[in-house]
Design a protein around this motif. Sequence first.
Motif, short mmCIF file in Angstrom:
data_model
loop_
_atom_site.label_atom_id
_atom_site.label_comp_id
_atom_site.label_asym_id
_atom_site.label_seq_id
_atom_site.Cartn_x
_atom_site.Cartn_y
_atom_site.Cartn_z
N TRP A 282 0.83 -1.21 0.00
CA TRP A 282 0.00 0.00 0.00
C TRP A 282 0.86 1.25 0.00
CZ3 TRP A 282 -4.30 -1.80 -1.70
CH2 TRP A 282 -5.41 -0.95 -1.84
N ASP A 283 0.26 2.41 0.21
CA ASP A 283 0.94 3.65 -0.14
C ASP A 283 2.11 4.02 0.78
OD1 ASP A 283 -0.86 4.08 1.91
OD2 ASP A 283 -1.57 6.01 1.16
N LYS A 284 1.92 3.96 2.08
CA LYS A 284 2.98 4.41 2.99
C LYS A 284 4.21 3.53 2.89
CE LYS A 284 0.10 6.78 6.41
NZ LYS A 284 -0.36 6.81 7.82
N LYS A 285 4.01 2.22 2.92
CA LYS A 285 5.17 1.33 2.87
C LYS A 285 5.83 1.35 1.48
CE LYS A 285 5.34 -1.89 5.82
NZ LYS A 285 5.10 -3.09 6.64
N ALA A 286 5.02 1.54 0.45
CA ALA A 286 5.59 1.61 -0.91
C ALA A 286 6.61 2.74 -1.00
CB ALA A 286 4.49 1.80 -1.94
N LYS A 287 6.30 3.86 -0.35
CA LYS A 287 7.22 5.00 -0.39
C LYS A 287 8.54 4.71 0.33
CE LYS A 287 3.89 8.82 -0.84
NZ LYS A 287 2.69 8.05 -1.12
N ALA A 288 8.52 3.72 1.23
CA ALA A 288 9.72 3.39 2.01
C ALA A 288 10.56 2.30 1.36
CB ALA A 288 9.31 2.96 3.42
N ILE A 289 10.07 1.70 0.26
CA ILE A 289 10.80 0.64 -0.42
C ILE A 289 11.58 1.27 -1.57
CG2 ILE A 289 10.60 -1.51 -1.73
CD1 ILE A 289 8.02 -2.10 -0.16
N PRO A 290 12.92 1.27 -1.51
CA PRO A 290 13.72 2.03 -2.49
C PRO A 290 13.49 1.64 -3.94
CG PRO A 290 15.09 1.32 -0.63
CD PRO A 290 13.77 0.63 -0.49
N ASP A 291 13.29 0.34 -4.21
CA ASP A 291 13.16 -0.09 -5.60
C ASP A 291 11.70 -0.30 -6.02
OD1 ASP A 291 12.80 -2.32 -4.04
OD2 ASP A 291 14.06 -3.64 -5.24
N LEU A 292 10.78 0.40 -5.34
CA LEU A 292 9.36 0.35 -5.71
C LEU A 292 8.86 1.78 -5.88
CD1 LEU A 292 7.01 -1.74 -6.05
CD2 LEU A 292 6.36 -1.19 -3.70
N ASP B 142 6.38 4.96 -5.99
CA ASP B 142 5.38 5.37 -5.00
C ASP B 142 3.97 4.91 -5.35
OD1 ASP B 142 7.46 6.57 -3.71
OD2 ASP B 142 6.81 8.64 -4.07
N GLU B 143 3.67 4.85 -6.65
CA GLU B 143 2.32 4.47 -7.09
C GLU B 143 2.24 3.02 -7.57
OE1 GLU B 143 -0.32 6.79 -6.97
OE2 GLU B 143 1.18 7.92 -5.83
N ASP B 144 3.35 2.31 -7.52
CA ASP B 144 3.39 0.95 -8.07
C ASP B 144 2.43 0.00 -7.37
OD1 ASP B 144 5.18 1.46 -10.06
OD2 ASP B 144 6.91 0.51 -9.10
N TYR B 145 2.18 0.23 -6.10
CA TYR B 145 1.34 -0.70 -5.33
C TYR B 145 -0.06 -0.82 -5.94
CZ TYR B 145 -1.39 3.11 -3.28
OH TYR B 145 -2.22 4.18 -3.10
N LYS B 146 -0.49 0.19 -6.70
CA LYS B 146 -1.85 0.19 -7.24
C LYS B 146 -2.04 -0.86 -8.33
CE LYS B 146 -2.65 5.13 -6.36
NZ LYS B 146 -2.89 6.45 -6.99
N THR B 147 -0.95 -1.23 -9.01
CA THR B 147 -1.08 -2.14 -10.16
C THR B 147 -0.39 -3.48 -9.92
OG1 THR B 147 0.84 -1.09 -11.20
CG2 THR B 147 -1.34 -0.27 -11.83
N MET B 148 -0.19 -3.85 -8.65
CA MET B 148 0.46 -5.13 -8.33
C MET B 148 -0.29 -5.84 -7.23
SD MET B 148 3.59 -4.35 -5.72
CE MET B 148 3.13 -5.79 -4.73
N LEU B 149 -0.18 -7.15 -7.24
CA LEU B 149 -0.66 -7.98 -6.13
C LEU B 149 0.19 -9.24 -6.10
CD1 LEU B 149 -2.67 -8.47 -3.82
CD2 LEU B 149 -4.14 -9.64 -5.48
N CYS B 150 0.76 -9.54 -4.94
CA CYS B 150 1.51 -10.77 -4.79
C CYS B 150 0.61 -11.86 -4.23
CB CYS B 150 2.70 -10.58 -3.85
SG CYS B 150 4.07 -9.68 -4.59
N LEU B 151 0.52 -12.96 -4.94
CA LEU B 151 -0.14 -14.17 -4.48
C LEU B 151 0.85 -15.31 -4.67
CD1 LEU B 151 -2.54 -15.94 -3.56
CD2 LEU B 151 -3.31 -15.97 -5.96
N ASP B 152 1.38 -15.82 -3.55
CA ASP B 152 2.49 -16.77 -3.59
C ASP B 152 2.02 -18.20 -3.27
OD1 ASP B 152 3.73 -14.30 -3.61
OD2 ASP B 152 4.52 -14.48 -1.58
#
Length: 306
Positions: free
Chosen positions: A240-250, A252-262
């Motif tokens: 989501w938004d806050k943590k995405a901003k803290a991930i250097p190689d992600l 800021d808006e990338d979280y909107k178009t991704m979902l991890c299902l492992d």
Amino acid sequence: MANNIIKDGDRSPRIILHEPTGSTVEVLLYGAQVISWKNERREELLFMSNKAVCKPPKPVRGGIPICFPQFANFGSLEQHGFARNRLWSLDEDPSPLTPANNQSTTDLLLKSTEDDLKTWPYRFELRLRIVVSAAKLTLIPRVRNVDNKAFSFTLALRNYFSVSDVSEVRVEGLETLDYFDNLLKRERYTEQADAITFDGEIDRVYLSTPTKIAIIDHEKKRTIVLRKEGMVDAVLWNPWDKKAKAIPDLGDEDYKTMLCLDAAAVENPINLKPFEEWKGRQELSIVSSSYFSGQLDPQKVLNGLR
């Protein structure tokens, strides 16, 4: 099938697989990581961060990294283990493959090194077979204990899927199941929702999951189906938004178009005695979604109907 290794400057060497209908898969030798899966219409099905760095020593943010011999911080090793941070090789002696004209395959191999033994003192061979066919991508991991003592491990195939808008998709197949919530000190809860939707950060390990799970994406008019064997758990993650901003190689808006299902084996580590082998299987397929009264019918997907 001969695999041509492409070397491009200081980027990790890679292999590109093509199948007859036009689907392609790109795999890095570094981490044996699938970084692209495109269908016959050249649509990218996997997410890749717009800040991804495609050269060692870091794994790439996106695609399908392999977490071995530890998932996340479920142990004392580095986050998600070390297999995703090692240079793999082509497997010169893969297991026999059923002949097929409509698919493309590569077999990769990782063996423990003396450096690995300093942090995880077990000798192993980790193999990964990657098979692409029409609208389908299959990954078959195999772990062999080549040591004279037993060991146990956790493992996951971290699937970064490309979605239209994570707040508009839903996941079906995990209803009523127990899960560990990694945002709440790994407390155990039971899923109450009829379908899982997303309106904030999520980091959960669903336990004893079915062999088939679906991501329904209305806007893209498609359903992603995950089928798995040998990996009984499933992980859902989006920062989501806050943590995405803290991930250097992600981005800021990338979280909107991704979902991890492992596909994962986390709750109960896999135990291997000397010279035993474990084998898993993950099959990803894309189903064009049909509408009924304006709604997708995920039960047809989950029940295997077309």
